[in-house]
Scaffold this active site. Sequence first.
Site, PDB file in Angstrom:
ATOM      1  N   THR A 109       4.393  13.609  -0.563  1.00  0.00           N
ATOM      2  CA  THR A 109       3.116  14.407  -0.670  1.00  0.00           C
ATOM      3  C   THR A 109       1.929  13.883  -0.097  1.00  0.00           C
ATOM      4  O   THR A 109       0.860  14.366  -0.096  1.00  0.00           O
ATOM      5  CB  THR A 109       2.693  14.400  -2.277  1.00  0.00           C
TER       6      THR A 109
ATOM      7  N   TYR B 220       4.221  -8.180   0.898  1.00  0.00           N
ATOM      8  CA  TYR B 220       4.559  -6.891   1.536  1.00  0.00           C
ATOM      9  C   TYR B 220       5.365  -6.877   2.655  1.00  0.00           C
ATOM     10  O   TYR B 220       6.387  -6.192   3.051  1.00  0.00           O
ATOM     11  CB  TYR B 220       3.087  -6.129   1.882  1.00  0.00           C
TER      12      TYR B 220
ATOM     13  N   VAL C 248      -1.479   3.517  10.168  1.00  0.00           N
ATOM     14  CA  VAL C 248      -1.497   5.110  10.118  1.00  0.00           C
ATOM     15  C   VAL C 248      -2.675   5.657   9.397  1.00  0.00           C
ATOM     16  O   VAL C 248      -2.784   4.916   8.218  1.00  0.00           O
ATOM     17  CB  VAL C 248       0.041   5.556   9.929  1.00  0.00           C
TER      18      VAL C 248
ATOM     19  N   THR D 244      -3.589   7.371   6.635  1.00  0.00           N
ATOM     20  CA  THR D 244      -3.158   8.106   5.276  1.00  0.00           C
ATOM     21  C   THR D 244      -3.798   7.419   4.291  1.00  0.00           C
ATOM     22  O   THR D 244      -4.764   6.667   4.387  1.00  0.00           O
ATOM     23  CB  THR D 244      -1.604   7.588   5.046  1.00  0.00           C
TER      24      THR D 244
END
Length: 257
Positions: A10, A148, A181, A183
């Site tokens: 989404t 991460y 990116v 987002t």
Amino acid sequence: MTTALITGSTAGIGAAFARRLAADGHNLVLVARDTKRLREQATELHDRHGIEAKVLTADLATDDGIETVAARLGDRRAPVDLLVNNAGFGNKGRYLDVPMADELKMLKVHCEAVLRLTGAAAEAMRERGRGGVVNVASVAAFVPRGTYGASKAWVVQFTQGAALDLAGSGVRLMALAPGFVRTEFHERAGMGTDNIPNWMWLDADKLVAAALLDLARGKSLSIPDVRYKALMGLAKIAPRAVLGGFTSKTGRKYGPR
């Protein structure tokens, strides 16, 4: 028509994959936690491109969520031809500042879910002699930068190893390692991005186009931008102690606030 299943569909890179694959005529199975957003996305892609878009609500931080998606991937009556393991997130804070429960949740999504969903998809694909899996990692996989980065390093190593094991089966596996990116990723993690240089930002739609081209070429690793290819080349030859200090400083400058 072929079918692609995308986790974390989404927003961000997942949404870019959904747009591109729908435009190319693929039916979709859209996976995320928010049913309302999934339904809105499915309706938009169906109306715009005339493809079939199914909704599958699942939280990949839970066993039930992983099992739900794995069952869909293993359904021989409705085969999935391309799996995009995109779901993921980052935690705000350095190691030991982040609650262990949050670290384990991230590893569940980034590692366990990727392992189990790749296995479910690849097994069914190998029986048919065709199919592809894209596991979204990060350039953080190649530098010493916390939990991460470690989880994304696992994604790269697992994907490339599995790709070798499945060579000649008709199943292609590729790790996708983007840089910054534009987002919702950083906003959700509470990370400041105001002082990240403009040249470091990538466009999600262009990134997906390059990734799909690399998959078609049979690559097991895609770093879809010349700028980040150059940076990762330098990272390979830099001393680990120097690189670790640099990435720690950079992470504090560009990372969580």
